[in-house]
Design a protein around this motif. Structure first.
Motif, mmCIF file in Angstrom:
data_model
loop_
_atom_site.group_PDB
_atom_site.id
_atom_site.type_symbol
_atom_site.label_atom_id
_atom_site.label_comp_id
_atom_site.label_asym_id
_atom_site.label_seq_id
_atom_site.Cartn_x
_atom_site.Cartn_y
_atom_site.Cartn_z
ATOM 1 N N ARG A 188 -79.311 17.462 66.561
ATOM 2 C CA ARG A 188 -79.228 18.766 65.899
ATOM 3 C C ARG A 188 -78.591 18.812 64.442
ATOM 4 N N THR A 236 -81.752 18.278 62.412
ATOM 5 C CA THR A 236 -82.697 19.300 62.325
ATOM 6 C C THR A 236 -82.025 20.055 61.298
ATOM 7 N N ASP A 238 -82.830 18.656 57.961
ATOM 8 C CA ASP A 238 -84.313 19.023 57.524
ATOM 9 C C ASP A 238 -84.468 20.232 56.984
#
Length: 213
Positions: free
Chosen positions: A146, A149, A152
């Motif tokens: 997570r 993510t 990103d």
């Protein structure tokens, strides 16, 4: 050239002092308090940071906050702070996306290399703090998938903001002043401790066309 850099530094220092003077000081001393990356998104609205580089600096601070979670996910597991494979993946993505956005891939990569270096500064500092003071160590382990993510998404947001601020960043003096104002405001609003202030200085090192040393 030398005189212009001295002038830029002088203006930057003045702007930083003004920013600190105009922002209300926090009531509590959080210099040694563990950071909560989730709460930082509510505490800092990048649009509130003054100057044309306010949103970019706000995103940089958000990324530093996520570094706290990265450290918490690795601490006590034996996982190294350095992750060359992941770092190379991020930088390759940056080079590709920078070209698509019309950004200079070399400059964009240098900026993100600074983000990686700043993140490792935070992780190393927190590892040292938690090892010396076990009572301050995190009691939960955030999920690294997570976290990546979220990183990103911040990479995409930062690239877009780099594109949006090209005009400001290409003017060294104006950039130095606005960066000092934005960094000073973010430092106070986010109650950054010495470790995170040091990391922030590293993270914004190459924001302007002529980085200040």
């Amino acid at each position: 050239m030398i005189s212009s850099r001295i002038a830029a530094r002088g203006l930057a220092v003045t702007a930083l002092m003004l920013a600190a003077a105009q922002v209300p000081l926090p009531q509590a001393d959080a210099a040694n308090a563990p950071m909560d990356a989730d709460s930082s998104n509510d505490a800092l609205d990048p649009d509130r940071s003054p100057g044309g580089l306010g949103q970019l600096t706000g995103l940089v601070i958000q990324r530093l906050r996520v570094s706290d979670d990265v450290a918490a996910s690795k601490f006590g597991t034996g996982s190294p702070i350095d992750d060359p494979a992941r770092e190379q993946q991020v930088l390759e993505q940056v080079r590709s996306r920078a070209g698509e956005l019309g950004l200079d891939p070399v400059s964009a990569t240098a900026f993100f290399q600074d983000q990686i270096t700043a993140s490792k500064l935070v992780q190393e500092g927190l590892f040292a703090r938690w090892s010396a003071h076990p009572g301050e160590a995190p009691t939960t382990r955030p999920d690294l998938g997570r976290i990546r993510t979220r990183l990103d998404q911040l990479t995409a947001d930062l690239l877009r903001e780099l594109k949006a601020t090209v005009g400001v960043r290409d003017e060294p003096t104006a950039c130095a002043v606005q960066l000092a104002v934005a960094a000073g405001s973010g430092t106070v609003l986010e109650r950054l401790d010495a470790l995170h202030r040091q990391a922030l200085r590293r993270a914004v090192h190459s924001v302007c066309a002529a980085p200040m040393t």
